[in-house]
Design a protein around this motif. Structure first.
Motif, PDB file in Angstrom:
ATOM      1  N   ALA A  76      -0.473  -3.366  -6.527  1.00 31.02           N
ATOM      2  CA  ALA A  76      -0.198  -3.504  -5.152  1.00 31.02           C
ATOM      3  C   ALA A  76      -0.539  -4.835  -4.789  1.00 31.02           C
ATOM      4  O   ALA A  76      -0.016  -5.817  -4.078  1.00 31.02           O
ATOM      5  CB  ALA A  76      -0.793  -2.404  -4.337  1.00 31.02           C
ATOM      6  N   ALA A  88       0.763  -1.093  -0.054  1.00 25.90           N
ATOM      7  CA  ALA A  88      -0.011   0.071  -0.016  1.00 25.90           C
ATOM      8  C   ALA A  88       1.040   1.363   0.146  1.00 25.90           C
ATOM      9  O   ALA A  88       0.459   2.169  -0.560  1.00 25.90           O
ATOM     10  CB  ALA A  88      -0.985   0.019   1.143  1.00 25.90           C
ATOM     11  N   GLU A  89       2.014   1.218   0.607  1.00 30.58           N
ATOM     12  CA  GLU A  89       2.878   2.272   0.644  1.00 30.58           C
ATOM     13  C   GLU A  89       3.544   2.579  -0.571  1.00 30.58           C
ATOM     14  O   GLU A  89       3.775   3.607  -1.049  1.00 30.58           O
ATOM     15  CB  GLU A  89       4.006   2.272   1.920  1.00 30.58           C
ATOM     16  CG  GLU A  89       3.466   2.303   3.041  1.00 30.58           C
ATOM     17  CD  GLU A  89       4.464   1.867   4.376  1.00 30.58           C
ATOM     18  OE1 GLU A  89       4.466   2.703   5.585  1.00 30.58           O
ATOM     19  OE2 GLU A  89       5.044   0.941   4.049  1.00 30.58           O
TER      20      GLU A  89
END
Ligand code: FAD
Length: 400
Positions: free
Chosen positions: A183, A170-171
């Motif tokens: 992702a 997610a980052e």
């Protein structure tokens, strides 16, 4: 400057041009000789453009032989081996395998990291003094890991914990939204904010422009050859002697043939790779420099264009088979970043990295009193060029 020398540099790729620029800035008289009608039309033409200062691991690593075996015969594989009857290939491969021990890998990594950081400092000096116009940016580099094993290995081997940051999928998507759709397929990422990108070809042209028209610089087009004259090296340009009191061989892969009459067998071998250049809609143009690690594909924005570079073909000479590899690269790019296409309209390119077995370039005195080598920069020539040029500058004073 202690003494002004008249220096002939052979090869107008990024290594010959940065060498010329470093010597010219220091007050020497520079003659640059390039065989082709245009400078930087060899390996420096359309490379990835990543200035990858903290990611300089040599190709010859303890895991390289096993990885190469696992990739054998796989379509779109990052590395492909094309065995042939060329003894030089087998000699180079034997030296490559000898470089795969843990100790040699560490020694080569450390040598490359030192040179890369010197390069970053040298390029910063040149930029501070006005060199611009080659799409240089410092957006940071994001490495995406699809497999948990490769992510875990990366987490263990961080070289600089202050500047390198491990990320969740997610980052990764937050740092580079253009790759957000990927992702769910990721194990994680690694971000380094100090990494840079630029257009290598534009950089070469700007270096030439900075020197062009100045009385201490001339660019000659023609084919250079080297021969011994007593303890010295003589340059012939199209067969005619070219007076020069210092000679620097920086002709990429061709340096091996050029050094042969001097009795030197430079351990250089071509590693063929490919790139695509597209002009995507602004919304799907990544900002940061991205490496899709498990596929070994790099993505770097140069202005409004996106350069996608990949693959190492060992022993494949000439353009035969390029179309198949380029089609594989188009497919990988399409799967990863579909909005950046259409990839069938991409500008396609193939180039040969001039590689040494351990990936460490040869920046040293040659077998004649007045000769220096600046060759063998492999997959990192753009990254390592300014630092290599700086080292040549300090060696020039020691030659006779
Ligand atoms: C697909 C791909 C992606 C890459 N991505 C990156 C990247 O992201 N970052 C990075 O740092 N590096 C990258 N590289 C590596 C980099 O491009 C090379 O290391 C670098 O361009 C080598 O530069 P060079 O000057 O040694 O060779 P070249 O650019 O090939 O220049 C050699 C020059 O010598 C000339 N020459 C040859 N013979 C003679 C002669 N007899 N007389 C006069 N001139 C002669 C040639 O015409 C040529 O212009 C990549 C390479 C490839 C193939």
């Amino acid at each position: 400057m202690a003494q002004r020398h008249s220096v002939t540099i052979i090869g107008g790729g990024v290594i010959g041009l940065t060498t010329s620029f470093a010597l010219w800035r220091a007050g020497h008289e520079v003659t640059l000789v390039e065989k082709q009608a245009r400078i930087a039309s060899g390996a420096s033409r359309a490379n990835g453009g990543q200035l990858s200062y903290r990611y300089v691991a040599p190709l010859a690593s303890p895991s390289a032989p096993f990885e190469a075996l696992s990739w054998l015969g796989r379509s779109g594989s990052p590395v492909a081996l094309h065995p042939n009857a060329d003894l030089h290939q087998w000699g180079w491969m034997a030296r490559f395998l000898r470089s795969c021990t843990e100790a040699r890998f560490r020694a080569a990594s450390s040598a490359l990291l030192t040179l890369a950081l010197e390069s970053q400092r040298e390029l910063a000096t040149w930029r501070d003094q006005g060199l611009s116009g080659f799409d240089w940016r410092q957006p940071g580099k994001l490495i995406l890991y699809r497999h948990h094993a490769s992510f875990a290995k990366a987490a263990k081997g961080l070289s600089d914990r202050q500047s390198q940051r491990l990320l969740t999928p997610a980052e990764c998507a937050m740092i580079e939204p253009a790759f957000a759709a990927l992702a769910p397929e990721l194990a994680g990422g690694l971000f380094t904010d100090s990494e840079e990108v630029a257009d290598c070809h534009a950089f070469c042209l700007k270096l030439r422009d900075a020197m062009q028209g100045h009385e201490r610089f001339r660019l000659l087009h023609g084919s250079a050859a080297l021969e011994r004259s007593g303890t010295r090296c003589l340059v012939r340009l199209n067969g005619v002697p070219l007076p020069s009191n210092r000679v620097i061989l920086a002709a990429g892969l061709a340096s091996r043939e050029l050094a042969r009459p001097l009795g030197v067998g430079l351990p250089l071998y071509p590693l063929r790779g490919y790139s695509l250049t597209v002009t995507p809609p602004a919304s799907s143009l990544p900002e940061v420099s991205v490496t899709d690690y498990d596929r070994r594909v790099v993505y770097a924005r140069h202005g409004a264009r996106l350069r996608i570079a990949a693959m190492v073909d060992i022993g494949k000479s000439g353009a035969r088979g390029d179309e198949r590899r380029l089609a594989q690269l188009r497919r990988l790019a399409q799967q990863t970043l579909p909005e950046a296409g259409p990839y069938d309209r991409a500008e396609a390119w193939a180039g040969e990295r001039p590689a040494t077995p351990d990936s460490v370039p040869i920046i040293e005195r040659g077998p004649c009193d007045n000769l220096l080598f600046n060759v063998g920069h492999g997959a990192l020539g753009f990254t390592l060029a300014p630092g290599s040029a700086r080292r040549i500058l300090s060696l020039v004073g020691e030659t006779m």
